[in-house]
Design a protein around this motif. Structure first.
Motif, PDB file in Angstrom:
ATOM      1  N   PRO A   1       0.831  -1.206   0.000  1.00  0.00           N
ATOM      2  CA  PRO A   1       0.000   0.000   0.000  1.00  0.00           C
ATOM      3  C   PRO A   1       0.866   1.257   0.000  1.00  0.00           C
ATOM      4  O   PRO A   1       1.972   1.262   0.524  1.00  0.00           O
ATOM      5  CB  PRO A   1      -0.807  -0.125   1.291  1.00  0.00           C
ATOM      6  N   SER A   2       0.350   2.305  -0.577  1.00  0.00           N
ATOM      7  CA  SER A   2       1.056   3.578  -0.616  1.00  0.00           C
ATOM      8  C   SER A   2       1.048   4.214   0.768  1.00  0.00           C
ATOM      9  O   SER A   2       0.343   3.760   1.683  1.00  0.00           O
ATOM     10  CB  SER A   2       0.388   4.519  -1.620  1.00  0.00           C
ATOM     11  N   PHE A   3       1.803   5.282   0.914  1.00  0.00           N
ATOM     12  CA  PHE A   3       1.837   6.000   2.191  1.00  0.00           C
ATOM     13  C   PHE A   3       0.443   6.475   2.576  1.00  0.00           C
ATOM     14  O   PHE A   3       0.003   6.319   3.710  1.00  0.00           O
ATOM     15  CB  PHE A   3       2.804   7.186   2.094  1.00  0.00           C
ATOM     16  N   LEU A   4      -0.280   7.034   1.592  1.00  0.00           N
ATOM     17  CA  LEU A   4      -1.631   7.528   1.854  1.00  0.00           C
ATOM     18  C   LEU A   4      -2.555   6.380   2.249  1.00  0.00           C
ATOM     19  O   LEU A   4      -3.387   6.504   3.154  1.00  0.00           O
ATOM     20  CB  LEU A   4      -2.173   8.256   0.622  1.00  0.00           C
ATOM     21  N   GLY A   5      -2.377   5.208   1.616  1.00  0.00           N
ATOM     22  CA  GLY A   5      -3.186   4.036   1.947  1.00  0.00           C
ATOM     23  C   GLY A   5      -2.930   3.560   3.370  1.00  0.00           C
ATOM     24  O   GLY A   5      -3.866   3.200   4.106  1.00  0.00           O
TER      25      GLY A   5
END
Length: 198
Positions: A181-185
């Motif tokens: 997952p991305s940082f935002l996720g």
């Protein structure tokens, strides 16, 4: 197909003639430059048509000769020699080595695998009892690891090529890596967890 050539007698090589007016001499602006001191700067010109070749002397110092006869203007026929100063050539027809030869490049047909293993997996085209793991990008043939040999390239990784058409082969079933997952996720997931604990 035949080409009209002036073949060197006193020098190696030859000059291919094309239709039109062609100048010959020592000066680099001529169509054909002959760098011999006995050739004048603008020695002669050739008037080339499909029917004949006419040679005209352009006031040269050492003369223009057809079959050892000095000429001001003359028809030059195949087999005759042309001499400008001490440079001697012969007018000839030369047949191109592959004239009339038809070259055909076979079309590579894409072939879909027809054989399957009992469990439904695709079978190698060369080894019907082994699962196919590579597919050619051009012809579509499928192979097992035994059929396709890797080619190591300098400074790079090994590549796989089709044994039938020499085009690249790629894995049929690329392994899917677990997507991180991305940082935002991750941040959104963290906020949900904290909100859910209250």
């Amino acid at each position: 197909m035949q080409k009209l050539m002036l073949k060197g007698i006193t020098f190696a090589g030859g000059l291919e003639l094309s239709e039109g007016l062609v100048s010959m001499g020592r000066n680099p602006t001529n169509d054909y430059r002959l760098s011999d001191p006995t050739v004048s700067s603008f020695h002669c010109e050739l008037d080339i048509t499909p029917e004949r070749v006419v040679v005209r002397d352009l006031g040269s110092t050492n003369g223009t000769y057809v079959d050892d006869k000095q000429v001001q203007e003359s028809v030059l026929a195949p087999g005759q020699s042309l001499r400008l100063g001490k440079v001697e050539m012969r007018l000839e027809f030369e047949t191109e080595p592959y004239a009339g030869v038809e070259v055909r490049i076979p079309k590579v047909e894409r072939s879909d695998p027809v054989d399957h293993l009992p469990d439904g997996r695709v079978a190698c085209q060369n080894h019907p009892s082994i699962e196919a793991v590579l597919r050619c990008t051009a012809c579509g043939r499928v192979y097992c690891d035994q059929c396709v040999k890797p080619l190591a390239l300098a400074g790079g990784q090994a590549r796989l090529f089709c044994p039938a058409c020499s085009r690249p082969c790629l894995p049929m079933f690329a392994e899917t890596k677990e997507k991180k997952p991305s940082f935002l996720g991750r941040l959104t997931q963290t906020i949900r967890i904290r909100l859910g604990n209250r």
